[in-house]
Design a protein around this motif. Structure first.
Motif: not given
Lengths: 247, 319, 227
Positions: A60, A63, A104, A154, C153-154, C157-158
């Motif tokens: 986390x 990022x 994740x 991304x 969650x991803x 945080x992104x």
């Protein structure tokens, strides 16, 4: 915005082909490194309670710092170490970007494997390795692939930042288009990245279908039934299976 | 077969708590309306009217200059604040259009070239630049104030060591001896009349074969010998501890990119000539040297923008 | 970047600067938190709607996945260049962009999660007399929840990392602090403060969401230990 003529150089060191190749090269390198780091890490961590929190925290943290900032901070270091301009700082920054979706989703996928499956595999005498290979990874595969696809979009979209720091790739169309007030270049850059990603997405989609053929048997539709059991008279999407509903 | 139940009696309070926490956070977040502004206090000596929203672009010089005018306005009694906006003119003028910004510091030459796209009429006469820009800005209901004498334009820079080694101190020298040198420049260099094309037409040297396009980090790269000449900006503070030589523009290629305020017609209508006079007064105090000094104080010495601005105003009798 | 432990402009954290600029730091925190939470709230709603449509009409599943992905590839400056003349500056404009960018992550995991529910489980639920709506809430969603939560969650945080793009409209949050430090010859303090607080915010949010996931899916908590 007026529609500008897309007269774009194809060949040459600053042409579309070379820039696309450079963009692809950066993306592939980043994805390879990120996959090699994130997926094994997630596999290891999913089997132990303690390290889960630490690993998740690290992932986390990597990022949360904006990608541009990471590149900018590493740039002087790269110069100092004689590593050229923006390529290697961008690799590091983009790997940090790609890891969370991979990690994740893989961790969630493996944790989600039903314990009973693992138990029966162990019961049949499989080693941990065998369990991993034959049970956990296949079951978690759809999620792992989802993670890869998210990470890919991304990375591909953010790799344009490398061009701010001197890496000649598709992002250069954006920086030049902005600096030179050239809408055609801006459009070229945006379209090129979008198209490149679509191609990657199609390839990954085919890969997914190949690796998880059982997922292709999807329920055909989510129907809203207004009436009770009598309405469930046909099987949904499982060819050849007998009806499981009450007559 | 048991069905999974989320809301068993035991878990209900936990779920409720989680939801409540989420709501509280959302409410707290929604409750405050933040806009990046540093508002100053008002004194009742000016007519009522719209607050001044100074559009500060995200590079240090813009922030510092915006703060200078911000404090000048506040001292005079206007309600004034700084609104941050990305460093792209599309965004700045878009914000003028929606009223989010009604005052900004511009650069006479580059502004003109932006407005006149695809023509590039900016030259080395500041008054010509300003009058042409004024005409183009009327449709956006923006007025141009008097330009200051401070100029921020391209600067061709070499490290002291390299300059001495090659014996190059002016752009003519560069033309004579440096045709094979590498040039590190921003992405617009190949079409910017004050970069590659200008070097070619005024000085007769073509450096396009060895151009390195780098929007960020050029000073670092120059020090690291990634190229021989870097295009920086004339008010960039010299990096502490580095020795740079700015090549002299002996044939007057570079444009009059004087710092000049632009403001919405609405502001002038509301506050009239006293406001415009104040603006011009501050602009008159800006020189290339003082702006460079302020940049150095902010960027190198890490003084706060508000401190740098107030020191400048005090030193010029404007505080 | 000369890094010295001490209390001056060159040290990692110049406490004087922090003291002088506390109001700025607080303002940036509120900005960052507000944008992240609102983006996620709106993003989840829109992504849920898109997922529902994607699963109901199989024809549009791929176009929706492609569409959200293509949206992510639009550069933020181009997006804001389009939005600002119409919506102006400020957090509303920032929200439009941030929500747009978060959809691809959310939709993909939501679709994957709901698709991953075994058709056999669905059939048995139906066979037991459950209608579509209760079956969704009692069977499909709980089973898909780990994947959906992972996606949230991803995405969260992104988003914490992405908020920095809103600096283009003056709402840059911690990213603006970091950028300011970078522009001032790598002025360490705002960079360190901005980065640490970003990381802290991401960790806290991630932890809360993880906790929420544990509460909502207790049957998933079994940890298999290695022999």
């Amino acid at each position: 915005m007026s529609v500008a003529v897309l007269a774009v150089e194809l060949g040459g060191s600053r042409g579309l082909i070379s820039r696309t190749a450079a963009h692809l090269q950066l993306t592939l390198l980043v994805m390879a490194i990120a996959v090699l780091i994130a997926i094994p890490l997630a596999v290891v961590v999913s089997h132990s309670r303690r390290s889960g929190a630490v690993a998740s925290g690290l992932v986390t943290a990597g990022r949360a710092v904006p990608t541009y900032a990471v590149i900018a901070l590493l740039f002087p270091v790269a110069i100092l170490w004689g590593l050229g301009l923006g390529f290697w700082p961008s690799v590091v920054a983009l790997v940090l970007l790609a890891i969370p979706p991979l990690y994740t989703n893989t961790a969630t996928g493996i944790r989600g494997v039903e314990p009973s499956l693992v138990e029966s595999a162990r019961g049949m005498g499989m080693t941990s390795r065998g369990v991993l290979r034959s049970v956990e990874l296949p079951v978690a595969l759809p999620l792992i692939l989802a993670g890869i696809r998210t990470a890919t979009v991304q990375v591909m979209a953010t790799a344009t930042l490398a061009s701010v720091f001197g890496y000649q790739a598709l992002g250069s169309y954006l920086t030049e288009g902005l600096a030179q007030r050239d809408d055609a270049k801006l459009l070229t850059g945006t379209l090129a990245v979008g198209l490149l990603w679509l191609v990657a997405e199609v390839i990954l989609g085919l890969l997914q279908r190949r690796l998880t053929p059982w997922a292709a048997e999807r329920p055909r539709r989510w129907r809203r039934r207004s009436s009770g059991p009598r309405a469930h008279s046909s099987p949904s999407g499982i060819p050849g299976a007998p009806s499981l509903s009450r007559p | 077969m048991t069905r999974p139940e989320i809301l068993t009696r035991r878990r209900r309070p936990l779920v409720a708590m989680a939801v409540a926490v989420a709501f509280i956070l959302l409410a707290a977040a929604c409750g405050s309306d933040s806009s990046s502004s540093s508002t100053a206090t008002t004194k009742a000596t000016v007519p009522s009217g719209p607050g001044v929203a100074i559009g500060a672009q995200d590079f240090p010089e813009s922030l510092v200059l915006s703060e200078v005018y911000n404090q000048a306005f506040a001292t005079a009694g206007y309600s004034s604040g700084v609104q941050e906006v990305g460093g792209f003119r599309d965004l700045l003028y878009g914000a003028f259009g929606t009223g989010d910004v009604n005052f900004a510091l511009e650069y006479a030459g580059s502004m003109l070239n932006y407005l006149a796209k695809p023509e590039k009429p900016a030259g080395s006469d500041v008054n010509a630049n300003v009058s042409q820009a004024t005409v183009l800005l009327t449709s956006k209901k923006i007025v141009v104030a008097k330009p200051s004498s401070a100029v921020n334009t391209n600067a061709f820079v070499m490290t002291k060591a390299r300059s001495e080694e090659l014996g190059i101190t002016t752009l003519s020298d560069l033309a004579a001896k440096g045709a094979s040198l590498k040039l590190g420049a921003p992405s617009d260099c190949e079409t910017n009349p004050f970069c590659l094309p200008g070097l070619k037409s005024v000085y007769g040297v073509d450096l396009s074969a060895n151009l390195v396009a780098l929007d960020d980090g050029r000073a670092d790269a120059l020090v690291g010998n990634q190229f021989d000449v870097a295009v920086l900006f004339s008010t960039d503070p010299p990096l502490a501890g580095n020795d740079f030589v700015v090549l002299t523009d002996d044939k007057k290629l570079l444009p009059a990119d004087n710092i000049v305020p632009v403001m919405a017609q609405a502001l002038v209508d509301a506050y009239g000539q006293p406001f415009v006079d104040l603006v011009n007064k501050v602009s008159a105090a800006l020189t290339t040297a003082t702006v460079t000094e302020m940049n150095k104080a902010y960027v190198v010495d890490k003084e706060d923008a508000s401190t740098v601005a107030s020191n400048f105003l005090k030193a010029n009798g404007l505080a | 970047m000369k890094v010295v432990l001490g209390n001056d402009a060159n040290s990692l954290i110049w406490w004087n600067w922090v003291g002088r600029n506390t109001d700025v730091i607080v303002e940036r925190t509120v900005q960052h938190l507000q944008l992240t939470l609102l983006t996620m709230a709106i993003g989840i709603v829109i992504a849920s709607a898109l997922t529902a449509i994607a699963l109901r009409f199989r024809v549009v599943t791929t176009p929706i996945l492609w569409g959200t992905g293509l949206l992510y590839t639009v550069p933020s400056i181009a997006l804001f260049g389009f939005l600002v003349p119409r919506l102006g500056l400020g957090y509303r404009t920032a929200l439009v962009a941030l929500v747009g960018y978060t959809l691809v992550v959310l939709v993909r995991n939501m679709v994957a999660g709901l698709e991953g529910v075994s058709p056999l489980v669905r059939e048995s639920a139906t066979a037991m007399g459950m209608r579509s709506a209760p079956r969704f809430w009692k069977v499909d969603l709980p089973l898909a929840l780990p994947t959906v939560m992972a996606g949230i969650r991803i995405a969260t945080v992104g988003t914490v990392g992405l908020v920095t793009i809103s600096a283009l409209v003056g709402e840059g949050g911690y990213g603006a602090l970091i950028n300011q430090g970078l522009a001032r010859n790598n002025f360490a303090t705002p960079i360190v403060v901005g980065a640490s607080l970003s990381i802290l915010m991401a960790l806290v949010l991630d932890l809360m969401l993880w906790g929420l996931q544990q509460v909502l899916t207790p049957w998933n908590r079994t940890i298999r230990e290695r022999a």
